[in-house]
Motif scaffolding. Structure first.
Motif, PDB file in Angstrom:
ATOM      1  N   ASP A  45      41.865  43.936  44.730  1.00  0.00           N
ATOM      2  CA  ASP A  45      41.583  44.391  43.358  1.00  0.00           C
ATOM      3  C   ASP A  45      40.570  45.531  43.366  1.00  0.00           C
ATOM      4  O   ASP A  45      40.698  46.486  42.615  1.00  0.00           O
ATOM      5  CB  ASP A  45      41.022  43.242  42.508  1.00  0.00           C
ATOM      6  N   ARG A  94      38.908  40.115  41.332  1.00  0.00           N
ATOM      7  CA  ARG A  94      38.658  38.854  42.026  1.00  0.00           C
ATOM      8  C   ARG A  94      38.747  39.005  43.540  1.00  0.00           C
ATOM      9  O   ARG A  94      38.085  38.286  44.268  1.00  0.00           O
ATOM     10  CB  ARG A  94      39.658  37.775  41.576  1.00  0.00           C
ATOM     11  N   SER A  95      39.572  39.928  44.001  1.00  0.00           N
ATOM     12  CA  SER A  95      39.805  40.058  45.444  1.00  0.00           C
ATOM     13  C   SER A  95      39.418  41.454  45.932  1.00  0.00           C
ATOM     14  O   SER A  95      39.209  42.372  45.135  1.00  0.00           O
ATOM     15  CB  SER A  95      41.279  39.807  45.767  1.00  0.00           C
ATOM     16  N   ASN A 114      39.124  36.582  48.367  1.00  0.00           N
ATOM     17  CA  ASN A 114      38.462  36.433  47.079  1.00  0.00           C
ATOM     18  C   ASN A 114      36.963  36.665  47.273  1.00  0.00           C
ATOM     19  O   ASN A 114      36.348  36.008  48.118  1.00  0.00           O
ATOM     20  CB  ASN A 114      38.718  35.035  46.503  1.00  0.00           C
ATOM     21  N   LYS A 172      36.022  43.440  35.018  1.00  0.00           N
ATOM     22  CA  LYS A 172      36.017  41.996  34.732  1.00  0.00           C
ATOM     23  C   LYS A 172      37.216  41.267  35.319  1.00  0.00           C
ATOM     24  O   LYS A 172      37.190  40.051  35.451  1.00  0.00           O
ATOM     25  CB  LYS A 172      35.951  41.761  33.227  1.00  0.00           C
ATOM     26  N   THR A 173      38.266  41.989  35.658  1.00  0.00           N
ATOM     27  CA  THR A 173      39.473  41.348  36.191  1.00  0.00           C
ATOM     28  C   THR A 173      39.483  41.284  37.714  1.00  0.00           C
ATOM     29  O   THR A 173      40.385  40.706  38.305  1.00  0.00           O
ATOM     30  CB  THR A 173      40.744  42.092  35.729  1.00  0.00           C
ATOM     31  N   PHE A 199      34.468  35.934  45.435  1.00  0.00           N
ATOM     32  CA  PHE A 199      33.597  34.837  44.998  1.00  0.00           C
ATOM     33  C   PHE A 199      33.793  33.597  45.876  1.00  0.00           C
ATOM     34  O   PHE A 199      32.840  33.074  46.442  1.00  0.00           O
ATOM     35  CB  PHE A 199      33.843  34.499  43.527  1.00  0.00           C
ATOM     36  N   GLU A 200      35.030  33.143  45.981  1.00  0.00           N
ATOM     37  CA  GLU A 200      35.311  31.911  46.722  1.00  0.00           C
ATOM     38  C   GLU A 200      35.218  32.097  48.234  1.00  0.00           C
ATOM     39  O   GLU A 200      34.627  31.268  48.928  1.00  0.00           O
ATOM     40  CB  GLU A 200      36.691  31.377  46.342  1.00  0.00           C
TER      41      GLU A 200
END
Length: 84
Positions: A71, A67-68, A30, A64-65, A32-33
């Motif tokens: 993606d 996350r990883s 991810n 916008k979708t 972000f995380e």
């Protein structure tokens, strides 16, 4: 451009622009995380990916979708396929 080339070039952006270790760059990571990117980093990421791949990303709603890393790989692959 093959999927493997897209993965390599995308990972290169993360290594060079954000100094992220290669071992952390997996499809399930991810951004972000796990990698700690924030909204300002995402702007830099978009610019770096646009330069690396020669595509326009900024106004694409699909961004916008994401996350990883997986993606991102899929998104870039689809963009390149659409602009053949």
């Amino acid at each position: 451009m093959t999927e493997q080339e897209i993965i390599q070039l995308t990972n290169q952006v993360f290594e060079e622009s954000f100094e992220i270790e290669k071992e952390l760059l997996k499809p399930e990571t991810n951004i972000f995380e796990d990698l700690g990117l924030d909204s300002l980093d995402v702007v830099d990421l978009v610019v770096a990916l646009q330069e690396k791949f020669g595509v326009k990303i900024r106004n694409d709603e699909r961004i916008k979708t994401i996350r990883s890393l997986g993606d991102i790989y899929n998104f870039i692959f689809k963009l390149k396929e659409e602009h053949k």
